[in-house]
Design an enzyme around this catalytic site. Structure first.
Site: not given
Ligand code: NDP
Ligand code: 7N6
Length: 308
Positions: A255, A226, A274
């Site tokens: 965005e 993000r 994105h």
């Molecule tokens: P997950 O919940 O699977 O993973 C999140 C990870 O972040 C965990 O390993 C958690 O581990 C860690 N984490 C959380 N808070 C902290 C912190 N303060 N410091 C360090 N590590 C932290 O989420 P996803 O991997 O599915 O998605 C992550 C993010 O990516 C989403 O929230 C979204 O915003 C973004 N995203 C973007 C996309 C795109 O289109 N570009 C697509 C999908 C997702 P722990 O709890 O051990 O800290």
């Molecule tokens: C869709 C992006 C997510 O958090 O931001 C991504 O899964 C979705 C184009």
């Protein structure tokens, strides 16, 4: 109570084709309706949406079709006792490939060659500039679905992968896991730093001036999570001053990225709109998850990816 219908809010069109999504549900036990902002809900309704709307709180269950649910007011869901689920778990391959794509391009200069191609320019770079990602260190911040997808692929390319997360829990392919308090140690020797954490109060601005200074001047930032996790003004300063070498960015503070943003103009910055998770099958992955949760709901089982 049983669910009587699945309401698909029109905002899903931000990410996936609306009709394609609705027709992805085969042999579905309840009717599916595409709804707009004039719809009202009760506890017999399941809602799948990209954007939040206050009236969703009246539904029986709400599914955010994104992994990041930072736009949703989780406190309001708790107060209303409306279950909220998200779409984590399906983006390891799609976002993993984009992140590795940035790294390969930044290392081997594909982005520069493509730019020069626009001018029919047979551009031969300085000998010392290209490098292989093999044996380079990658620090992945956040080791969930995205972090794992990136780590596995980087590991297959022979990179030395370390990670950062609060729990300290390791995942395959990651040689060392640092606590967020030791972020600077984790990123100091990394050629690439990839951001894969959710946007929360504790991650907002977690990559700023001090972190760019801790990174090497030959290091690259990758942000697929993000925009607000990275202080964008500090990033622009770091790129301008040569504090870091470049970046691959899928997400931004605002965005679409405004036309006047200096980020557009850096040769060593790759910008994608994105769409790190966008493929022609994205709607099917989301539909599969929603369908599984509808079945779970009807069977009285706990919902997958429940966040509230
Ligand atoms: P997950 O919940 O699977 O993973 C999140 C990870 O972040 C965990 O390993 C958690 O581990 C860690 N984490 C959380 N808070 C902290 C912190 N303060 N410091 C360090 N590590 C932290 O989420 P996803 O991997 O599915 O998605 C992550 C993010 O990516 C989403 O929230 C979204 O915003 C973004 N995203 C973007 C996309 C795109 O289109 N570009 C697509 C999908 C997702 P722990 O709890 O051990 O800290
Ligand atoms: C869709 C992006 C997510 O958090 O931001 C991504 O899964 C979705 C184009």
């Amino acid at each position: 109570p049983e669910l009587r219908r699945l309401c698909v809010h029109e905002s899903i069109g931000n990410a996936i084709p609306r009709e394609g999504f609705v027709s992805a549900f085969d042999n579905f036990p309840i009717p599916i309706e595409l709804v707009s902002d004039d719809e009202t809900y009760d506890e017999g309704d399941a809602v799948a949406s990209f954007e939040p709307r206050p009236e969703f709180l009246d539904a029986g269950w709400v599914h955010v079709i994104r992994a990041g649910y930072d736009a949703f007011d989780t406190n309001a869901y708790e107060t209303a006792r409306t279950p909220l689920t998200n779409s984590t778990g399906i983006h390891g391959t799609t976002v993993g490939e984009i992140a590795v794509g940035y790294m390969l391009s930044l290392a081997r200069m594909l982005h520069i060659y493509r730019d020069r191609q626009n001018d029919d320019d047979w551009y031969e770079p300085e000998y010392s500039r290209p490098f292989t990602v093999e044996d380079e260190r990658l620090c992945v911040i956040g080791l969930g679905t995205l972090g794992q997808g990136i780590s596995e692929r980087a590991n297959a390319l022979g990179m030395d992968v370390v990670g950062v997360r609060r729990s300290g829990k390791s995942i395959p392919g990651v040689s060392e896991v640092y606590h967020p308090d030791d972020l600077h140690d984790a990123i100091a020797d990394a050629r690439f730093v990839a951001v894969a954490v959710p946007h929360t109060p504790s991650t907002e601005g977690m990559i700023s001036t001090a972190e760019f200074e801790a990174m090497g001047d030959d290091a690259y930032l990758v942000n697929v999570a993000r925009g607000p996790i990275v202080d964008e003004d500090a990033l622009i300063d770091a790129l301008d001053s040569g504090t870091i070498a470049g970046a691959g960015l899928d997400v931004f503070e605002t965005e679409p990225l405004p036309e006047e943003s200096p980020l557009w103009d850096f040769e060593e910055v790759i910008i994608s709109p994105h769409r790190g998770s966008a493929t022609n099958r994205y709607h099917l992955d989301i539909a599969e998850l929603v369908a599984e949760n509808v079945h779970r709901y009807q069977d009285g089982e706990s919902l997958k990816n429940r966040v509230v």
